[in-house]
Write an enzyme that holds these catalytic residues in place. Structure first.
Site, short mmCIF file in Angstrom:
data_model
loop_
_atom_site.label_atom_id
_atom_site.label_comp_id
_atom_site.label_asym_id
_atom_site.label_seq_id
_atom_site.Cartn_x
_atom_site.Cartn_y
_atom_site.Cartn_z
CB CYS A 154 15.64 -5.39 2.50
SG CYS A 154 15.10 -7.29 2.37
CG ASN A 214 3.96 0.42 2.98
OD1 ASN A 214 4.94 0.80 2.62
ND2 ASN A 214 3.42 -0.78 2.35
N GLY A 215 3.64 -2.29 5.04
CA GLY A 215 4.46 -3.41 5.61
C GLY A 215 3.96 -4.80 5.76
CB CYS A 263 12.46 -2.66 0.05
SG CYS A 263 12.17 -3.50 -1.33
CB CYS A 299 9.04 -10.04 -0.37
SG CYS A 299 9.17 -8.65 0.77
CG ASP A 346 10.48 -5.91 -18.13
OD1 ASP A 346 9.98 -4.88 -17.51
OD2 ASP A 346 9.67 -7.07 -18.47
CG ASP A 347 10.07 -3.92 -13.79
OD1 ASP A 347 10.06 -4.94 -13.27
OD2 ASP A 347 9.35 -3.37 -14.63
CB CYS A 401 13.27 -10.83 -3.81
SG CYS A 401 13.83 -9.21 -4.31
N GLY A 421 -1.26 1.08 -4.58
CA GLY A 421 -2.31 0.18 -4.61
C GLY A 421 -3.37 0.53 -5.27
CB CYS A 472 -0.88 0.03 1.06
SG CYS A 472 0.12 0.08 2.79
CB SER A 478 8.56 0.03 -14.33
OG SER A 478 8.47 -1.39 -15.00
#
Length: 496
Positions: free
Chosen positions: A475, A143-144, A280, A426, A389-390, A478, A66, A38, A327
């Protein structure tokens, strides 16, 4: 013909007038894109302001975080009013029949991401707690993701606390509510010492505003000021820009900022000194809007540098370079700058496409992709193309993109991902597929190249990602399966 600087300026300007679209191909397959939990927004002033409009503007700037639902809580004269509903920000605000009821001196807001399962309205935020007179006394937006939410919920239920939702965010609410006899700062401190995981939170009582962030600062939270008496906290700096606030700084890991009844301005308290920052890395790669500043780092510049780096890492002979809107575009511009290969925005998006069409057959579903993203065939037919691409998550949309280009007559396709291979899910606020569904966890680079049907494939290396970000203080869970806090998700506890 436009130069690269003009492409860059036009690219960034468009998001001040419409929501950031991230990656249009991945909208078609939500399981092939990581989803942010979010966006949160909070505002406090010593005097009445137009909280209705300002919260609307702030949340609109965070719409990319979101799209399922949004809501606001507003404080005025010791009373908190709350409204939340499914839909995009402008749709929800449009349906508010009495805007004057949402005018006050403080507001918090929330945009919720699209889940894979059924929509559950009782999980929409902000969450609030009431007293015995049915008056809202506390409201928060989060958020989290907490990694010990299930355990804490059991403890609180054993003490007689009643939960109304299945979201871990309500655990934060109930812990603060339970400890309010310690004072607001004491209640938040006691809560932070109990909860584990990633969390950025904004909230209010009937006369105070507060915001706080986890001990690693995994999810972003920035602080700004409209004037010396009006303060804003939000997930990204673009929300500050949207309401005319100046960026002041990022709220620190382990920090509480809050107002006091008897003093003007915001106060700050560090629950824990010398916290280890671990924001992150995917915020910079994919989630944040490109015109945001997080931890004093310009997101667009990071993405542009990633394109430059992947050219240095894996140069290739080609005729044009293209980026997947939105992106992948900054990295494609960076690749073009470093390589001298012309950048062309040849993937044209339909800006009026929102949710997926409801169609019964697979054949028709395949055609939807070209409604959302269609190539200019004359620009790419018979040419060697580098596609930027991202990331690659499940690989299904990447494969679909390759098919679009091949159908347009491209001679060669060289695929570049400006993130390292995603090999782990994640547990800290991003909704990613399980490991068995992450294609890079199950295929090596050559197997994936063959699966996609491209002439070459390269991922940005971890070393280069750290070099671009300027540190290892992020972080990278992933990419490495090593997290700043123990992963251990609660298997029976979700925020869907």
């Amino acid at each position: 013909m436009k130069d690269l600087q003009q492409y860059k300026e036009d690219y960034l300007q468009q998001f001040t007038e419409r929501p950031y679209g991230r990656n249009l191909l991945k909208i078609e397959d939500p399981f092939d894109a990581p989803s942010e939990e979010c966006g949160i927004f909070g505002l406090y002033s010593n005097h009445d302001v137009d909280t209705f409009s300002l919260s609307q503007f702030g949340l609109f700037a965070l719409q990319h975080r979101g799209q399922e639902a949004c809501g606001i809580s507003v404080m005025k004269d010791g009373k908190i009013t709350n409204i939340k509903d499914e839909g995009l920000v402008l749709d929800v605000f449009k349906d508010i029949r009495n805007p004057e009821s949402f005018m006050g001196n403080s507001a918090i807001g929330h945009t919720r991401y699209t889940t894979a399962g059924d929509k559950k309205k009782y999980n929409f935020q902000p969450f609030f707690a009431k007293n015995e007179y049915d008056q809202i006394i506390l409201s928060i937006a989060h958020n989290g993701n907490l990694t010990n939410a299930h355990e804490l919920k059991k403890e609180l239920e054993a003490e007689g606390v009643v939960f109304k939702a299945t979201s871990d965010s309500e655990v934060i609410l109930r812990l603060i509510q339970k400890n309010l006899d310690l004072g607001l700062r004491g209640a938040i401190k006691a809560t932070m010492e109990k909860i584990k995981g990633a969390y950025s939170v904004v909230g209010m009582t009937r006369n105070k505003f507060f915001a706080f962030r986890d001990f690693h600062g995994i999810r972003p939270l920035v602080l700004g000021a409209i004037d010396e008496k009006t303060f804003v906290a939000a997930s990204e700096s673009v929300a500050l820009d949207a309401v005319g606030a100046q960026y002041v700084r990022d709220i620190l890991p382990g920090e509480i900022v809050y107002t006091s009844e008897n003093e003007t301005g915001l106060k700050s308290f560090l629950v824990k000194e010398n916290c280890e920052k671990r924001i992150c890395a995917f915020e910079y790669i994919y989630f944040a809007r490109p015109d945001s500043i997080l931890e004093n780092i310009n997101v667009h510049e990071i993405r542009e540098k990633s394109g430059m780096k992947i050219w240095e890492q894996a140069p290739v002979e080609a005729d044009i370079v293209i980026g997947v809107p939105d992106s992948g575009v900054p990295a494609a511009i960076g690749f073009s700058i470093a390589s001298g290969i012309p950048f062309r925005p040849v993937l044209i998006k339909n800006r009026y496409i929102g949710r997926s069409f409801i169609v019964p057959s697979q054949e028709m579903r395949e055609r939807i992709v070209n409604l959302k993203l269609n190539p200019i065939v004359s620009e790419i037919k018979g040419k060697r193309v580098v596609i930027i691409d991202d990331s690659i998550v499940r690989g299904t949309t990447s494969k679909r993109l390759v098919k679009i280009l091949k159908d347009a007559g491209v001679k060669e396709i060289h695929f570049r991902s400006v993130s390292p291979p995603i090999i782990a899910p994640c547990y800290l606020g991003i909704d990613t597929p399980t490991k068995k569904d992450l294609i890079s966890a199950n295929m090596n680079a050559e197997e994936l190249r063959q699966y996609l049907g491209v002439d070459s494939l390269e991922f940005l290396s971890m070393d280069n990602l750290k070099l671009i970000l300027g540190s290892s203080n992020h972080c990278f869970g992933c990419f490495t399966e090593k997290y700043p806090v123990p992963a251990g998700p609660d298997p029976d506890y979700t925020d869907e």
